[in-house]
Design an enzyme around this catalytic site. Structure first.
Site, PDB file in Angstrom:
ATOM      1  N   ASP A  62      20.946  -5.976   8.518  1.00 52.42           N
ATOM      2  CA  ASP A  62      20.850  -5.180   7.304  1.00 52.42           C
ATOM      3  C   ASP A  62      19.859  -5.840   6.345  1.00 52.42           C
ATOM      4  OD1 ASP A  62      21.170  -3.669   5.041  1.00 52.42           O
ATOM      5  OD2 ASP A  62      23.231  -4.313   4.632  1.00 52.42           O
ATOM      6  N   GLN A  87      13.466   1.121   4.305  1.00 51.60           N
ATOM      7  CA  GLN A  87      12.996   2.503   4.322  1.00 51.60           C
ATOM      8  C   GLN A  87      12.825   2.978   5.760  1.00 51.60           C
ATOM      9  OE1 GLN A  87      12.818   4.537   1.919  1.00 51.60           O
ATOM     10  NE2 GLN A  87      12.470   3.368   0.022  1.00 51.60           N
ATOM     11  N   ASP A 136      13.917   8.309  12.435  1.00 50.28           N
ATOM     12  CA  ASP A 136      13.069   7.928  11.311  1.00 50.28           C
ATOM     13  C   ASP A 136      11.627   8.311  11.632  1.00 50.28           C
ATOM     14  OD1 ASP A 136      12.072   6.852   9.019  1.00 50.28           O
ATOM     15  OD2 ASP A 136      13.115   4.949   9.215  1.00 50.28           O
ATOM     16  N   MET A 182       0.829  -1.211   0.000  1.00 54.04           N
ATOM     17  CA  MET A 182       0.000   0.000   0.000  1.00 54.04           C
ATOM     18  C   MET A 182       0.863   1.260   0.000  1.00 54.04           C
ATOM     19  SD  MET A 182      -3.087  -0.696   2.718  1.00 54.04           S
ATOM     20  CE  MET A 182      -3.778   0.944   2.449  1.00 54.04           C
ATOM     21  N   ASP A 226      11.169  -0.791   7.694  1.00 58.67           N
ATOM     22  CA  ASP A 226      12.532  -1.325   7.752  1.00 58.67           C
ATOM     23  C   ASP A 226      12.663  -2.559   6.864  1.00 58.67           C
ATOM     24  OD1 ASP A 226      13.301   0.572   9.637  1.00 58.67           O
ATOM     25  OD2 ASP A 226      12.905  -0.752  11.347  1.00 58.67           O
ATOM     26  N   HIS A 243       0.889  -5.565   1.226  1.00 57.86           N
ATOM     27  CA  HIS A 243      -0.177  -6.003   0.317  1.00 57.86           C
ATOM     28  C   HIS A 243       0.397  -6.671  -0.936  1.00 57.86           C
ATOM     29  CE1 HIS A 243      -4.217  -4.845  -1.844  1.00 57.86           C
ATOM     30  NE2 HIS A 243      -4.096  -6.136  -1.638  1.00 57.86           N
TER      31      HIS A 243
END
Length: 315
Positions: A298, A287, A239, A43, A283, A114
């Site tokens: 990572d 992002q 973040d 989404m 994450d 999604h």
């Protein structure tokens, strides 16, 4: 390397339907799978916002890394907000593009959020096209966050106006594809726990076990199934976008056993690689801009290892 996916040696090309191939100077064959890998966003997702020289990829730094390690990789460009079936039909056209571009009869499909049910749609309608399905923080059994938003009719109506007429068109325009329409209600219905249950009843799969304490089948008719997810919410206070989104899951579920949007149980599909990474929902695709917990795994390396897993499986 620059955070933005426009670094020298990294390139991309778009087919007519919007599928994006990411290329790079190959340094190894560690991730060189037999079949191409097609990534499918969730989404509010996108393939890339902006242009190659200065743009932001949804799968942040992941596809260039795979390309450097020998993978043939693509990012799907489908509606950011639509039903699983509509998104699935859009994805099907791009699967066919990838098959034509590579000359390969099958693809490995990876879907986030999604994107998980969306890649399942391809196996439902064209199983002969699928080598493997991998869900990442995927809403295979839905997210109660969507059920709760749908139950709040006033809030859902306000969000629909904002997303269908402002946010969705901005995402489509930023990808250079204004033909991508948004339908928040259809999207929320599809990823709700109620809607997901109905979808799974219509299209059952052995990859989803009857209970969360069990594991689903790892393959069927030559198609292999995998999944992984995180179970953290706020992983880095810097973040801000990530942290704002990640509070929705605990509000809906009343526990911390989720990635901020989707509970661990609802993501389990096929062979569970791991279901407790120290990541929240964004994450999982590295992002925003790769910001995550200081000591967390990572995500880029996890995708690289998974490509090697597919390679060793002959996929």
């Amino acid at each position: 390397m620059s955070a933005l996916c426009g670094a020298i040696s990294i390139g991309s090309a778009h087919a007519a339907s919007g599928v994006q191939q990411v290329t790079a100077s190959v340094q190894s064959d560690y991730a060189k799978t037999k079949y191409p890998i097609l990534f499918t966003h969730g989404m509010f997702g996108f393939s890339r916002l902006g242009v190659a020289a200065f743009g932001l990829d949804y799968w942040y730094q992941i596809l260039p890394d795979l390309a450097r390690n020998g993978s043939t990789v693509f990012a799907a460009q489908i509606s950011p907000l639509e039903s699983t079936e509509v998104r699935g039909e859009q994805l099907l056209a791009q699967v066919e593009d990838v098959r034509a571009l590579t000359g390969k009869e099958k693809v490995n499909l990876i879907g986030h959020s999604h994107g998980g049910p969306t890649i399942r749609y391809i196996e439902i309608v064209r199983p002969q096209y699928v080598a493997s399905l991998t869900g990442v923080g995927a809403t295979f059994r839905g997210s109660k966050v969507a059920d709760d938003l749908l139950a709040n009719r006033g809030g859902a109506q306000f969000l629909s106006i904002a997303t269908n007429y402002i946010i969705g068109p901005i995402i489509a325009f930023s990808q250079g594809n204004t033909g991508l329409k948004s339908n928040l209600n259809a999207s929320l219905t599809s990823i709700s726990e109620q809607g997901s249950s109905a979808f799974n009843q219509r299209y059952p799969t052995p990859a989803l076990a009857s209970t969360c304490s069990q594991n689903g089948a790892t393959s069927r008719n030559g198609v292999y199934y995998y999944s992984w997810t995180g179970t953290s919410q706020v992983t880095n206070v810097l973040d801000v976008v990530d942290s704002a989104i990640a509070v929705l899951g605990p509000i809906s579920y009343g526990s911390l056993n989720n990635d901020g949007l989707v509970p661990r149980c609802n993501t389990r599909f096929g062979k569970v690689i791991r279901d407790d990474y120290d990541w929240n929902h964004l994450d999982e695709v590295n992002q925003v801009l790769g910001i995550r917990g200081l000591f967390s795994t990572d995500p880029v390396s996890v995708y690289r290892q998974h490509a090697n897993r597919l390679k060793l499986q002959g996929l």
